[in-house]
Write a protein that holds these residues in place. Structure first.
Motif, PDB file in Angstrom:
ATOM      1  N   ILE A 106       0.839  -1.185   0.000  1.00 17.84           N
ATOM      2  CA  ILE A 106       0.000   0.000   0.000  1.00 17.84           C
ATOM      3  C   ILE A 106       0.879   1.240   0.000  1.00 17.84           C
ATOM      4  CG2 ILE A 106      -2.031  -1.000   1.096  1.00 17.84           C
ATOM      5  CD1 ILE A 106      -0.991   0.048   3.761  1.00 17.84           C
ATOM      6  N   ALA A 107       0.401   2.273  -0.642  1.00 17.47           N
ATOM      7  CA  ALA A 107       1.137   3.534  -0.680  1.00 17.47           C
ATOM      8  C   ALA A 107       1.069   4.215   0.682  1.00 17.47           C
ATOM      9  CB  ALA A 107       0.544   4.443  -1.752  1.00 17.47           C
ATOM     10  N   GLY A 108       2.103   4.974   0.991  1.00 14.97           N
ATOM     11  CA  GLY A 108       2.130   5.706   2.247  1.00 14.97           C
ATOM     12  C   GLY A 108       0.963   6.652   2.387  1.00 14.97           C
ATOM     13  N   ARG A 109       0.541   7.257   1.277  1.00 15.69           N
ATOM     14  CA  ARG A 109      -0.604   8.166   1.310  1.00 15.69           C
ATOM     15  C   ARG A 109      -1.876   7.434   1.720  1.00 15.69           C
ATOM     16  NH1 ARG A 109      -4.581   8.425  -1.902  1.00 15.69           N
ATOM     17  NH2 ARG A 109      -3.556   7.174  -3.499  1.00 15.69           N
ATOM     18  N   VAL A 110      -2.080   6.224   1.202  1.00 14.19           N
ATOM     19  CA  VAL A 110      -3.267   5.442   1.550  1.00 14.19           C
ATOM     20  C   VAL A 110      -3.235   5.096   3.037  1.00 14.19           C
ATOM     21  CG1 VAL A 110      -4.500   3.276   1.148  1.00 14.19           C
ATOM     22  CG2 VAL A 110      -3.505   4.520  -0.781  1.00 14.19           C
ATOM     23  N   PHE A 111      -2.079   4.693   3.534  1.00 11.16           N
ATOM     24  CA  PHE A 111      -1.928   4.360   4.958  1.00 11.16           C
ATOM     25  C   PHE A 111      -2.279   5.560   5.826  1.00 11.16           C
ATOM     26  CE2 PHE A 111       0.358   4.098   8.931  1.00 11.16           C
ATOM     27  CZ  PHE A 111       0.255   2.771   9.311  1.00 11.16           C
ATOM     28  N   ASP A 112      -1.702   6.709   5.504  1.00 13.63           N
ATOM     29  CA  ASP A 112      -1.907   7.909   6.324  1.00 13.63           C
ATOM     30  C   ASP A 112      -3.348   8.391   6.280  1.00 13.63           C
ATOM     31  OD1 ASP A 112       0.776   7.841   6.955  1.00 13.63           O
ATOM     32  OD2 ASP A 112       1.351   9.299   5.415  1.00 13.63           O
ATOM     33  N   THR A 113      -3.960   8.391   5.092  1.00  9.99           N
ATOM     34  CA  THR A 113      -5.330   8.862   4.938  1.00  9.99           C
ATOM     35  C   THR A 113      -6.310   7.976   5.698  1.00  9.99           C
ATOM     36  OG1 THR A 113      -4.813   9.790   2.760  1.00  9.99           O
ATOM     37  CG2 THR A 113      -7.137   9.435   3.273  1.00  9.99           C
ATOM     38  N   PHE A 114      -6.107   6.657   5.587  1.00 10.09           N
ATOM     39  CA  PHE A 114      -6.997   5.712   6.261  1.00 10.09           C
ATOM     40  C   PHE A 114      -6.873   5.858   7.780  1.00 10.09           C
ATOM     41  CE2 PHE A 114      -8.546   1.658   7.795  1.00 10.09           C
ATOM     42  CZ  PHE A 114      -9.572   1.346   6.933  1.00 10.09           C
ATOM     43  N   LEU A 115      -5.653   5.978   8.272  1.00 15.97           N
ATOM     44  CA  LEU A 115      -5.434   6.122   9.708  1.00 15.97           C
ATOM     45  C   LEU A 115      -6.062   7.411  10.236  1.00 15.97           C
ATOM     46  CD1 LEU A 115      -4.099   5.141  12.324  1.00 15.97           C
ATOM     47  CD2 LEU A 115      -1.997   6.306  11.596  1.00 15.97           C
ATOM     48  N   VAL A 151      -7.511   3.676  12.598  1.00 14.87           N
ATOM     49  CA  VAL A 151      -7.078   2.276  12.554  1.00 14.87           C
ATOM     50  C   VAL A 151      -5.960   2.146  11.525  1.00 14.87           C
ATOM     51  CG1 VAL A 151      -7.777  -0.081  11.959  1.00 14.87           C
ATOM     52  CG2 VAL A 151      -9.338   1.401  13.234  1.00 14.87           C
ATOM     53  N   PRO A 152      -4.799   1.600  11.900  1.00 12.52           N
ATOM     54  CA  PRO A 152      -3.713   1.439  10.926  1.00 12.52           C
ATOM     55  C   PRO A 152      -3.969   0.250  10.005  1.00 12.52           C
ATOM     56  CG  PRO A 152      -3.037   0.514  13.019  1.00 12.52           C
ATOM     57  CD  PRO A 152      -4.397   1.134  13.248  1.00 12.52           C
ATOM     58  N   LEU A 153      -3.545   0.381   8.765  1.00 16.68           N
ATOM     59  CA  LEU A 153      -3.620  -0.727   7.824  1.00 16.68           C
ATOM     60  C   LEU A 153      -2.396  -1.619   8.028  1.00 16.68           C
ATOM     61  CD1 LEU A 153      -4.743   1.230   4.639  1.00 16.68           C
ATOM     62  CD2 LEU A 153      -6.144  -0.343   5.989  1.00 16.68           C
ATOM     63  N   ARG A 154      -2.650  -2.841   8.444  1.00 14.62           N
ATOM     64  CA  ARG A 154      -1.557  -3.779   8.707  1.00 14.62           C
ATOM     65  C   ARG A 154      -1.318  -4.629   7.467  1.00 14.62           C
ATOM     66  NH1 ARG A 154      -1.584  -4.744  14.567  1.00 14.62           N
ATOM     67  NH2 ARG A 154      -3.190  -3.433  15.496  1.00 14.62           N
ATOM     68  N   GLN A 155      -0.071  -4.946   7.202  1.00 10.08           N
ATOM     69  CA  GLN A 155       0.240  -5.812   6.078  1.00 10.08           C
ATOM     70  C   GLN A 155       0.676  -7.183   6.565  1.00 10.08           C
ATOM     71  OE1 GLN A 155       2.378  -2.444   3.500  1.00 10.08           O
ATOM     72  NE2 GLN A 155       2.303  -4.414   2.469  1.00 10.08           N
ATOM     73  N   GLY A 156       0.389  -8.183   5.752  1.00 12.16           N
ATOM     74  CA  GLY A 156       0.825  -9.541   6.021  1.00 12.16           C
ATOM     75  C   GLY A 156       1.484 -10.110   4.786  1.00 12.16           C
ATOM     76  N   TYR A 157       2.084 -11.266   4.930  1.00  8.51           N
ATOM     77  CA  TYR A 157       2.803 -11.906   3.827  1.00  8.51           C
ATOM     78  C   TYR A 157       2.542 -13.401   3.884  1.00  8.51           C
ATOM     79  CZ  TYR A 157       6.893 -13.483   1.063  1.00  8.51           C
ATOM     80  OH  TYR A 157       7.725 -14.071   0.134  1.00  8.51           O
ATOM     81  N   SER A 158       2.166 -13.971   2.755  1.00 14.05           N
ATOM     82  CA  SER A 158       1.894 -15.404   2.689  1.00 14.05           C
ATOM     83  C   SER A 158       2.083 -15.870   1.254  1.00 14.05           C
ATOM     84  CB  SER A 158       0.464 -15.699   3.154  1.00 14.05           C
ATOM     85  OG  SER A 158      -0.473 -15.046   2.310  1.00 14.05           O
TER      86      SER A 158
END
Length: 205
Positions: free
Chosen positions: A69-78, A83-90
């Motif tokens: 996710i872009a930093g802008r999307v993270f900041d705007t959503f928060l 609520v922070p957007l958390r990332q996972g990996y699988s």
């Protein structure tokens, strides 16, 4: 998707499928207190961070994405939802590898969190030659959930593990705290949903 359904069933949680295109219906469902975790996509998180709102919104306290996710999307959503957007990996071969699952105040944008219990990571050319923290290299995964092979039992083609380590096609770094940050692919090829292997460099040319 199947993994998320099974997880909800095993944990006894409520399960809801969001409407794919109507952000108003999605917001109405996300406000329901029965839901505590939302598996989001970057584009939908971006839409919810920018759409016009009729009232103060609520989303589940845990929002997890498996794509960058872009930093802008993270900041705007928060800023909008608190609520922070958390990332996972699988991956298909390994199952869940890592997730940013700590307290909300510790979530770091741009990382995919820490290895889950039972999973080990190694960054380097081989799993026996790990680089120092912060060095970029191939991501190797050791997990009790690595699949037995490709195909349908009993006719399985063995997976190309090195010892017990799975060689992913991704590059990344692990910082001094143990967080994994992805840095791209080891090549320009991707596999499409219908199984075709596409060389993106050739497409660009």
């Amino acid at each position: 998707g199947v993994g998320q359904v099974v997880t909800a069933m095993v944990l006894g949680g409520a399960l809801g499928i969001l409407p794919p295109r109507d952000h108003r219906e999605a917001l109405a469902m996300l406000e329901h207190p029965a839901f505590t975790l939302w598996r989001a996509t970057p584009h939908f998180a971006d839409v919810l961070g920018r759409c016009e709102l009729a009232r103060s919104p609520r989303v589940p306290p845990l929002c997890v994405l498996s794509s960058p996710i872009a930093g802008r999307v993270f900041d705007t959503f928060l800023a909008r939802f608190g609520v922070p957007l958390r990332q996972g990996y699988s991956s298909t071969e390994t199952g869940v590898v890592s997730v940013d699952g700590g307290p909300a105040s510790t979530v770091v944008a741009g990382t995919v969190g820490f290895p889950v219990d039972g999973v080990e990571l190694c960054i380097g050319d081989t799993p026996h030659d790990a680089g120092p923290p912060g060095a970029v290299g191939r991501v190797w995964v050791k997990s009790p959930w690595i699949m037995g092979g490709y195909g349908a039992p009993p006719d399985l083609h063995a997976v190309p593990v090195v010892g017990a380590w799975w060689p992913t096609r991704d590059c990344g770094t692990v910082d001094v705290d143990g967080r994994l940050r992805l840095a791209g692919r080891i090549d320009d090829s991707v596999r499409t949903r219908d199984g075709r292997l596409v060389d993106l460099a050739k497409v660009a040319d």
